[in-house]
Design a protein around this motif. Structure first.
Motif, PDB file in Angstrom:
ATOM      1  N   GLN A  22       0.819  -1.210   0.000  1.00 55.75           N
ATOM      2  CA  GLN A  22       0.000   0.000   0.000  1.00 55.75           C
ATOM      3  C   GLN A  22       0.856   1.265   0.000  1.00 55.75           C
ATOM      4  O   GLN A  22       0.584   2.241   0.703  1.00 55.75           O
ATOM      5  CB  GLN A  22      -0.940  -0.012   1.209  1.00 55.75           C
ATOM      6  N   LEU A  25       2.985   2.350  -5.293  1.00 58.44           N
ATOM      7  CA  LEU A  25       4.134   2.175  -6.173  1.00 58.44           C
ATOM      8  C   LEU A  25       3.661   1.723  -7.553  1.00 58.44           C
ATOM      9  O   LEU A  25       2.762   0.889  -7.687  1.00 58.44           O
ATOM     10  CB  LEU A  25       5.093   1.127  -5.595  1.00 58.44           C
ATOM     11  N   ASN A  44      -0.456  -2.405  -4.657  1.00 59.14           N
ATOM     12  CA  ASN A  44       0.169  -1.268  -5.316  1.00 59.14           C
ATOM     13  C   ASN A  44      -0.345  -1.194  -6.747  1.00 59.14           C
ATOM     14  O   ASN A  44      -1.405  -1.756  -7.062  1.00 59.14           O
ATOM     15  CB  ASN A  44       1.702  -1.389  -5.276  1.00 59.14           C
ATOM     16  N   ASN A  69      -2.308  -5.827  -7.609  1.00 55.87           N
ATOM     17  CA  ASN A  69      -1.503  -4.803  -8.278  1.00 55.87           C
ATOM     18  C   ASN A  69      -2.035  -4.450  -9.660  1.00 55.87           C
ATOM     19  O   ASN A  69      -1.483  -3.544 -10.298  1.00 55.87           O
ATOM     20  CB  ASN A  69      -0.052  -5.271  -8.413  1.00 55.87           C
TER      21      ASN A  69
END
Length: 467
Positions: A22, A25, A44, A69
């Motif tokens: 979290q 990125l 992310n 992600n």
């Protein structure tokens, strides 16, 4: 820290654990500490995992977490720098296909999580070289066919103990291949939540799992459903027993049929792994502990029992006692020995020839009965024949196959002449040269003839013969 040992921005480092969860990125932070053993990049926006995400070799990394992600691309060379990875989490992403040799560099991988993606195609070489893989999670994807041949002989994924294919698009299963898998793998083969088409082999596969109390069946009985082929209605697979239109029945498990003189092998299909010892007990109570046994029974290296030159007394229930590292298990196999040998090719040919000859003879006999047996009512079929002359002799009455009575009226049943049909006191017979009948009347009943009192009735008539 020293070069290559500092903690990346927006990450938390605790000893050899690097947590960047979290952290918003969009790519893997660099540089990564060389001592990293656990790398958490979950939650992310890392959408692509290229080959250069880890420019240096991470020899200590054994767990990589990349769930949540939006990951849609993974390079086939992405894991070349992490050869000792044992746990890889790629769940809850947007992967659509598993390309060939995708995980081939992960020779020490033990757990692979790929659930909750958009995977619809799985290349059979994607899991090559994963000789240590124990758990493979592929649930909640779009897989319509999984290459189960990877599990068939146990050489491609020899250590696999759990395969999750739940909530995919599987419509049919190779039941025979699944039933041939070892029980310790069937115990963790999850197939619930798929739009399977109902049939009796599928029911028997699940019913066997329930009798063996396999976890994949016992834990998800309510979710093991299928679609009826006629109505496409969803029903529980275990509810197919005796239900129309399939009317499935449970097959007896571990029942083997053989014939006298055969050689059979009884499998000890245990759910336990790491078995320390096992032995068999015959129906007579004799223990078979080593190869050779009682002369006709031999314990094989894989734990199966081989019986040679079967005899009638070999029939019965055999028990396989298995001692595992944590608990024990007992399996039972029922052997039925038929009291005859199988027919050879010549016997089969002789049987077929005999059956053919019997059928031909039966047809000939039926034809003889239908066409050569005299008809008792043939007088009824002679309505259109001209009447015989009045001066018939005794010889013509005997030799003729036609009754010496008048032809019956067409359409009426044939009746023999009786006393009621003659004049009073004549007893149904007339003398030669005696008083003739009244003048003939017109019509089909008008043709009558006078019989000789000493004549013999037709041999095919129902009237008694008078000598």
């Amino acid at each position: 820290g020293s070069a290559g040992g500092s903690c990346p921005p927006r990450c938390v480092c605790a000893s050899n654990i690097l947590s960047c969860s979290q952290a918003v990125l969009s790519s893997v932070p660099a540089p990564l500490p060389r001592f990293t053993a656990v790398l958490d990049l979950s939650h992310n926006n890392v959408s692509r995992l290229r080959a250069d995400w880890a420019p240096g070799r991470l020899a200590h990394l054994h767990a990589l977490l990349l769930s949540h992600n939006g990951l849609s691309f993974v390079s086939t060379e992405a894991f070349a720098h992490v050869p000792h990875l044992r746990h890889l989490d790629l769940s809850s992403n947007r992967l659509r296909a598993l390309e060939e040799n995708l995980f081939s560099d992960l020779t020490e991988l033990e757990v692979l999580l790929l659930y909750n993606n958009e995977i619809s195609a799985v290349d059979r070489t994607a899991f090559d070289n994963l000789s240590r893989l124990r758990k493979l999670y592929l649930g909640q994807n779009r897989i319509a066919r999984f290459p189960l041949e990877l599990l068939r002989d146990g050489s491609r994924l020899p250590q696999l103990a759990l395969l999750d294919l739940s909530a995919n698009h599987l419509r049919s299963l190779p039941v025979g291949e699944l039933q041939a898998l070892p029980a310790w793998l069937r115990d963790r083969l999850y197939l619930h939540g798929n739009p399977l088409v109902c049939d009796c082999p599928l029911f028997q596969l699940v019913a066997r799992g329930r009798r063996r109390r396999l976890s994949a069946v016992m834990d998800f009985q309510e979710e093991l459903r299928c679609l009826l082929p006629t109505t496409s209605a969803s029903v529980g697979i275990l509810a197919l027993a005796g239900r129309q239109p399939l009317n499935c029945s449970e097959a007896r498990e571990a029942v083997l049929e053989a014939h006298l003189g055969d050689t059979v092998t009884l499998s000890c299909d245990t759910r336990l792994r790491g078995v320390r010892s096992r032995h068999w007990v015959t129906p007579g109570g004799e223990r078979v502990l080593e190869e050779g046994g009682n002369g006709s029974a031999a314990l094989l290296a894989n734990g199966s029992l081989q019986l040679r030159a079967l005899r009638p007394e070999d029939a019965g229930t055999y028990a396989c006692w298995v001692a595992g590292p944590l608990l024990n298990e007992t399996l039972y196999v029922e052997l039925l020995v038929h009291n005859f040998t199988l027919h050879g090719p010549h016997d089969t040919l002789n049987t077929a020839y005999t059956t053919l000859v019997g059928c031909i003879l039966s047809v000939v006999l039926v034809l003889i009965y239908l066409y050569l047996t005299p008809c008792r009512c043939c007088c009824c079929r002679a309505a259109d024949k001209p009447p015989a002359p009045r001066d018939d002799s005794i010889n013509s009455s005997v030799l003729s196959a036609t009754p010496n009575h008048a032809a019956g009226v067409p359409g009426e049943p044939c009746r023999s002449r009786s006393a009621s049909a003659t004049g009073p006191g004549q007893n149904g017979r007339f003398k030669v040269g005696g008083t003739p009948q009244p003048p003939p009347r017109h019509g089909p009943k008008a043709q009558r003839k006078v019989s000789d009192p000493d004549s013999v009735s037709s041999v095919f008539s129902d009237t008694p013969i008078v000598v």
